[in-house]
Design an enzyme around this catalytic site. Structure first.
Site, PDB file in Angstrom:
ATOM      1  N   ASN A 102       8.638  -7.995   5.784  1.00  0.00           N
ATOM      2  CA  ASN A 102       8.556  -7.816   3.965  1.00  0.00           C
ATOM      3  C   ASN A 102       7.230  -6.635   4.665  1.00  0.00           C
ATOM      4  OD1 ASN A 102       8.990  -8.754   1.767  1.00  0.00           O
ATOM      5  ND2 ASN A 102       7.403 -10.937   1.989  1.00  0.00           N
ATOM      6  N   ASP A 201       3.426 -14.293  -3.855  1.00  0.00           N
ATOM      7  CA  ASP A 201       4.200 -13.458  -3.284  1.00  0.00           C
ATOM      8  C   ASP A 201       2.826 -12.543  -3.137  1.00  0.00           C
ATOM      9  OD1 ASP A 201       5.689 -11.210  -2.990  1.00  0.00           O
ATOM     10  OD2 ASP A 201       7.133 -11.314  -4.430  1.00  0.00           O
TER      11      ASP A 201
END
Length: 294
Positions: A102, A201
Site C-alpha cells: 500500500n 488515508d
C-alpha cells in the site's frame, strides 16, 4: 477553519492515490492503483503523461540514479523510465493470499518504506499487516507488525519522529525514529480519529511540522498541529479523497487525488468528479518527496 478545495483536472481515476512532487523535475506524480498506471504532470500547463506499468502500485518515489522505486502487488520493484520495464527486487508477500503493498515514503537517508495490506481489506479478520524498509543496498527489513492497514507515512522536520496511519484502526501512530540507523521504537497513538467521518488515508507534512490527513469517505482533509490538535480542515467536494501533496514553484499548492472505486452506479452519477484531481493554494510551504538512494 474550513477551506474549500477546487477542481483542478478531470481524470476519473478509479483509485487515484500516491501523489508526490518531484522538485528536480517540477512535476506532479500520482497513481491509479486499480488501472496499474502512474501519471506525471506539468501543473502549470496541466499537460500530463500516462505510464502503464502492468502491476498495481501502492506507492512510488524517484530513484537517485533515475527511474522510480515502487511497492506493488508483485513486490518491491524498480521502474526504468527509458525501457518502460519493471524489475522486482524483493517480494516478502509472495505466497500470501490477498496481500499487496500500500502506501509508504522515503526517509532522510534515502531508504524506502512501504506497508502491506489485505485486498480486499475485509479478508484480514485481525490486524496482521506489516511495515517494511528497503535500504539502498536492497536489504529488506520488517520494521513493525500487527497493523491493520499501514497507510500515509511521514517524518517530522527534525527527523526524530515518524508518523504512520493505520486506516481501519482509525489512528495515526507516532514512533521515535533514528535517522542514522533507520530504527523505530515506542509506537504510540498521535491521534485517534474515531469521531471523524470516514477513515484516515494519505498523509503529508508541511514545513511547520503540521500533518495533513486525508479522510477517505469523509469528504475532507484535516490539518493537525504537532500536539495532535485540529488546526484547520479542507473540504473536498467528493466522498473519497485519497492522498495529498504540496507542490508548485513555491511548494504552497496542495494537490489532492480522489477515487470512485467503491461508489455504486448511482453514487458515481451523483458525484461525477470522483477520481479527479483537486487543488488548494495555501499560505504554508510543503515538503517534496525524497529520492531512493539505491
Amino acid at each position: 477553519m474550513m477551506l474549500q478545495a477546487e477542481h483542478f483536472l478531470t481524470m476519473t481515476n478509479q483509485l487515484g492515490e500516491g501523489s508526490f512532487w518531484n522538485a528536480d523535475q517540477q512535476k506532479l506524480y500520482w497513481l491509479d492503483i486499480k488501472q496499474k498506471r502512474f501519471f506525471r504532470m506539468d501543473t502549470r500547463t496541466k499537460q500530463y503523461e500516462t505510464f502503464d506499468v502492468g502491476a498495481q502500485i501502492g506507492v512510488m518515489a524517484p530513484r537517485s540514479g533515475g527511474g522510480q522505486i515502487m511497492a506493488t502487488d508483485e513486490g518491491l520493484a524498480c521502474w526504468d523510465d527509458r525501457t518502460k520495464e519493471l524489475t522486482i527486487v524483493a517480494n516478502p508477500l509472495q505466497g500470501k493470499a490477498n496481500r499487496r503493498f500500500n502506501d509508504g515514503n522515503i526517509d532522510i537517508k534515502g531508504r524506502f518504506w512501504a506497508g502491506s495490506m489485505c485486498d480486499p481489506p475485509d479478508t484480514c479478520p485481525t490486524p496482521q499487516c506489516a511495515l517494511y524498509r528497503l535500504d539502498p543496498d536492497v536489504s529488506l527489513h520488517v520494521m513493525d507488525t500487527g497493523l491493520g492497514m499501514p497507510n500515509g507515512l511521514v517524518w517530522s522536520p527534525d527527523n526524530r519522529t515518524m508518523y504512520l496511519t493505520d486506516s481501519p484502526q482509525q489512528v495515526i501512530y507516532a514512533y521515535d525514529f533514528d535517522p542514522e540507523t533507520g530504527a523505530i521504537e515506542h509506537r504510540r497513538p498521535f491521534v485517534r480519529t474515531h469521531g471523524e467521518p470516514g477513515v484516515p488515508d494519505g498523509l503529508t507534512i508541511d514545513s511547520e511540522g503540521f500533518l495533513w490527513s486525508v479522510r477517505y469517505n469523509g469528504w475532507k482533509i484535516i490539518r493537525y498541529d504537532p500536539s495532535g490538535k485540529i488546526e484547520r480542515e479542507v473540504s473536498v467536494p467528493v466522498p473519497h479523497p485519497t492522498s495529498c501533496t504540496f507542490g508548485g514553484k513555491d511548494m504552497r499548492d496542495l494537490y489532492i487525488t480522489t477515487a470512485w472505486n467503491e461508489l455504486n452506479e448511482e453514487q458515481r452519477h451523483q458525484y461525477p468528479q470522483s477520481g479527479d484531481l483537486f487543488y488548494l493554494h495555501t499560505d504554508i510551504k510543503g515538503v517534496a518527496r525524497r529520492s531512493f538512494s539505491g
